[in-house]
Write a protein that holds these residues in place. Structure first.
Motif, short mmCIF file in Angstrom:
data_model
loop_
_atom_site.label_atom_id
_atom_site.label_comp_id
_atom_site.label_asym_id
_atom_site.label_seq_id
_atom_site.Cartn_x
_atom_site.Cartn_y
_atom_site.Cartn_z
N THR A 70 0.76 -1.53 -0.44
CA THR A 70 0.21 -0.25 0.20
C THR A 70 0.98 1.20 -0.19
O THR A 70 0.75 1.74 -1.64
N VAL A 71 1.87 0.67 0.27
CA VAL A 71 2.92 2.36 1.46
C VAL A 71 3.43 2.27 -0.57
O VAL A 71 3.90 3.83 -0.66
N ARG A 72 3.83 1.09 -0.69
CA ARG A 72 4.53 1.58 -1.90
C ARG A 72 3.88 1.97 -3.56
O ARG A 72 4.22 2.79 -4.11
N ALA A 73 2.53 1.54 -3.03
CA ALA A 73 1.42 2.17 -4.07
C ALA A 73 1.61 3.56 -4.17
O ALA A 73 1.86 4.33 -6.02
N ALA A 74 1.26 3.94 -3.05
CA ALA A 74 1.35 5.25 -3.19
C ALA A 74 2.90 6.29 -3.39
O ALA A 74 2.44 7.20 -3.79
N PHE A 75 3.90 5.74 -3.26
CA PHE A 75 5.10 6.61 -3.39
C PHE A 75 5.09 6.65 -5.01
O PHE A 75 5.53 7.86 -5.43
N GLN A 76 4.48 4.83 -5.51
CA GLN A 76 4.79 5.29 -6.87
C GLN A 76 4.25 6.97 -7.58
O GLN A 76 4.14 7.00 -8.97
N TYR A 77 2.46 6.10 -7.26
CA TYR A 77 1.72 7.50 -7.46
C TYR A 77 2.50 8.45 -8.05
O TYR A 77 1.60 9.47 -8.31
N LEU A 78 2.91 9.28 -6.18
CA LEU A 78 3.40 10.93 -6.49
C LEU A 78 4.92 10.39 -7.07
O LEU A 78 4.94 11.98 -7.75
N SER A 79 5.31 9.51 -7.38
CA SER A 79 7.44 9.44 -8.29
C SER A 79 6.15 9.59 -9.47
O SER A 79 6.76 10.43 -10.38
N ASN A 80 4.97 8.80 -10.39
CA ASN A 80 4.72 9.19 -11.19
C ASN A 80 4.04 10.33 -12.07
O ASN A 80 4.46 10.66 -13.14
N LYS A 81 3.52 11.70 -10.86
CA LYS A 81 3.10 12.32 -10.91
C LYS A 81 4.40 13.76 -11.14
O LYS A 81 4.11 15.03 -10.66
N GLY A 82 5.37 13.55 -11.09
CA GLY A 82 7.20 13.95 -10.81
C GLY A 82 7.22 14.72 -9.82
O GLY A 82 7.77 15.43 -9.46
N LEU A 83 6.78 13.90 -8.56
CA LEU A 83 6.49 14.76 -6.99
C LEU A 83 7.58 14.46 -6.26
O LEU A 83 7.80 15.67 -5.46
N VAL A 84 7.73 13.32 -6.38
CA VAL A 84 9.44 12.63 -5.03
C VAL A 84 9.89 11.73 -6.92
O VAL A 84 9.24 11.37 -8.06
N VAL A 85 11.03 11.70 -6.16
CA VAL A 85 12.07 10.55 -7.19
C VAL A 85 12.64 9.63 -6.35
O VAL A 85 12.72 9.38 -5.01
N ARG A 86 12.82 7.77 -6.42
CA ARG A 86 12.78 6.99 -6.14
C ARG A 86 14.54 6.54 -6.09
O ARG A 86 14.27 5.97 -7.22
N LYS A 87 15.00 6.61 -5.14
CA LYS A 87 16.88 6.51 -5.67
C LYS A 87 17.30 5.39 -4.83
O LYS A 87 17.24 5.13 -3.42
#
Length: 273
Positions: A70-87
């Motif tokens: 669930t948390v991973r899906a939330a972070f992926q949503y934010l990443s798809n919108k360009g709000l976060v980057v995952r490194k």
């Protein structure tokens, strides 16, 4: 450029202070979306600053009583919108605002400056070399032909945005490393008396290779935008062939289409480096 990159690295090391997150398990709104909306509101309001590092998935899931997917899906949503980057190795970081650029015959260097971003360029290669068949065909040169081969990384506020490969006919213009670091390529062409008239270009997408991911500070397999373009002067002579990679998480293109009754005569589309 070095100081800006150090500032971004320092910011990236700071974990965002936890705030109250309310999850309503009786709501029909999916749990991941509720969590994503909380972070999106905090990012857009400035409560979470650029470079702030969010809790990792395991810690956040335990704190909120959610599953890790669930948390991973939330972070992926934010990443798809360009709000976060995952490194990998750094976690999930609040990103700079995604650069949304009109597709015009302009320089990326100038476009970044126009929207208040600080452009920098790292020149990897500036040499004369034999043209590959595709390059010679694009520039309408006989084989074998020699071309000026450029490879550059374009940065905005110390963050890599694009990996750019450009090829020009030899003798067209003198380009030093210092010139390429301080100015956009099209600006240098115009300063040498070359009047750009039009361009044809093709945009696609690909997954980042390991080498491309290292250069662009992305994870291997991350989505990249690709653009291949031939620029012509006002006489119709091809003067530049470009093959560029853009970080899809940090970059977008916008194209406007006029109404049919106001459309200009057909012509090739244009884009800028």
């Amino acid at each position: 450029m070095t100081s800006r990159m150090q500032e971004h690295q320092t910011a990236a090391n700071a974990v965002a202070a936890p705030s109250v997150i309310t999850i309503d398990r009786t709501s029909p709104v999916p749990l991941y979306f509720q969590l994503a909306q909380h972070f999106e509101a905090a990012i857009r309001s400035g409560a979470l600053k650029v470079g702030s590092r969010l809790d990792n998935e395991v810690q956040l899931a335990e704190r909120l009583g959610l599953s890790r997917p669930t948390v991973r899906a939330a972070f992926q949503y934010l990443s798809n919108k360009g709000l976060v980057v995952r490194k990998r190795g750094a976690g999930t970081l609040v990103a700079n605002e995604r650069i949304d650029r009109d597709v015009e015959l302009t320089s990326l260097y100038d476009d970044l400056a126009a929207v208040g971003r600080s452009p920098d360029t790292k020149v990897i290669r500036n040499e004369v070399t034999h043209a590959r068949a595709a390059v010679a065909a694009a520039l309408q040169l006989p084989e074998p032909a020699m071309v000026v081969s450029l490879e550059r990384i374009r940065l905005a506020d110390g963050e890599p945005i694009a990996l750019m490969h450009n090829f020009l006919p030899t003798g067209l213009v003198h380009l030093s490393i210092d010139m390429l670091e301080q100015h956009g390529l099209y600006e240098l062409l115009r300063a040498s008396g070359i009047r750009l008239g039009s361009a044809t270009q093709r945009m696609c997408a690909k997954n980042a290779s390991a080498a491309e991911a290292r250069v662009l500070h992305e994870n291997r397999g991350a989505a990249l935008l690709t653009m291949e373009r031939i620029a012509y002067d006002d006489t119709g002579r091809p003067v530049e062939f470009g093959q560029h990679l853009y970080r899809a998480s940090r970059y977008a293109f916008t194209t406007s289409f006029p109404r049919p009754d106001s459309a200009p005569p057909p012509g090739p589309p244009a884009g800028g480096w």
